[in-house]
Design a protein around this motif. Structure first.
Motif, PDB file in Angstrom:
ATOM      1  N   SER A  67       1.099   4.048  -2.895  1.00  0.00           N
ATOM      2  CA  SER A  67       0.916   5.478  -2.593  1.00  0.00           C
ATOM      3  C   SER A  67       2.099   6.289  -3.106  1.00  0.00           C
ATOM      4  O   SER A  67       1.927   7.377  -3.687  1.00  0.00           O
ATOM      5  CB  SER A  67       0.764   5.700  -1.089  1.00  0.00           C
ATOM      6  N   GLN A  68       3.301   5.766  -2.881  1.00  0.00           N
ATOM      7  CA  GLN A  68       4.498   6.467  -3.362  1.00  0.00           C
ATOM      8  C   GLN A  68       4.497   6.581  -4.887  1.00  0.00           C
ATOM      9  O   GLN A  68       4.833   7.619  -5.436  1.00  0.00           O
ATOM     10  CB  GLN A  68       5.775   5.738  -2.894  1.00  0.00           C
TER      11      GLN A  68
ATOM     12  N   SER B 129       0.830  -1.201   0.000  1.00  0.00           N
ATOM     13  CA  SER B 129       0.000   0.000   0.000  1.00  0.00           C
ATOM     14  C   SER B 129       0.871   1.262   0.000  1.00  0.00           C
ATOM     15  O   SER B 129       0.587   2.231  -0.707  1.00  0.00           O
ATOM     16  CB  SER B 129      -0.910  -0.037   1.233  1.00  0.00           C
ATOM     17  N   ILE B 130       1.928   1.238   0.820  1.00  0.00           N
ATOM     18  CA  ILE B 130       2.856   2.374   0.860  1.00  0.00           C
ATOM     19  C   ILE B 130       3.521   2.550  -0.493  1.00  0.00           C
ATOM     20  O   ILE B 130       3.629   3.679  -1.008  1.00  0.00           O
ATOM     21  CB  ILE B 130       3.911   2.176   1.974  1.00  0.00           C
TER      22      ILE B 130
ATOM     23  N   ALA C 177       1.872   6.607  -6.823  1.00  0.00           N
ATOM     24  CA  ALA C 177       0.827   7.569  -7.187  1.00  0.00           C
ATOM     25  C   ALA C 177       1.333   8.999  -6.977  1.00  0.00           C
ATOM     26  O   ALA C 177       1.109   9.884  -7.813  1.00  0.00           O
ATOM     27  CB  ALA C 177      -0.435   7.316  -6.370  1.00  0.00           C
ATOM     28  N   ILE C 178       2.027   9.227  -5.865  1.00  0.00           N
ATOM     29  CA  ILE C 178       2.585  10.551  -5.592  1.00  0.00           C
ATOM     30  C   ILE C 178       3.627  10.911  -6.654  1.00  0.00           C
ATOM     31  O   ILE C 178       3.618  12.026  -7.191  1.00  0.00           O
ATOM     32  CB  ILE C 178       3.188  10.602  -4.172  1.00  0.00           C
TER      33      ILE C 178
END
Length: 112
Positions: free
Chosen positions: A19-20, A15-16, A22-23
């Motif tokens: 997210s990274q 998940s992290i 996506a960022i």
């Protein structure tokens, strides 16, 4: 660590990581948008600058033409004035000669 805890840990890591990613993708898109905006702005500035340069050159040409026209007019006026002065001087000289001749004639009694 229990298998359930390991599974939760890997899920959290996944998940992290997502997210990274996506960022990072968002940052890359923002960076691309900024570059596009800058290029667009530079292109507009170039168009405006080029148009101003053309207008400035045209204005300079108009000013030079106006100055040349004024110079031509001034030269013509000066020529006419000089011609008028010559005419006046010639008439003055002729009138002076006539007056002198009349005065001489009167003095010598030729007009009686």
């Amino acid at each position: 660590m229990t298998p359930e805890q390991e599974n939760l840990l890997f899920e959290s890591i996944g998940s992290i990581k997502a997210s990274q990613e996506a960022i990072l993708n968002s940052v890359a898109e923002i960076k691309a948008d900024i570059h596009h905006s800058i290029e667009k702005s530079e292109a507009r500035q170039k168009v405006v600058t080029d148009a101003l340069k053309v207008e400035l050159k045209d204005s300079e040409k108009r000013q030079i033409a106006a100055i040349n026209k004024q110079d031509e007019r001034l030269t013509k006026v000066e020529e006419k004035l000089t011609n008028q002065r010559v005419k006046v001087a010639a008439m003055g000289g002729t009138a002076g000669l006539a007056v002198s001749l009349i005065a001489y004639a009167v003095k010598n009694g030729l007009m009686n």
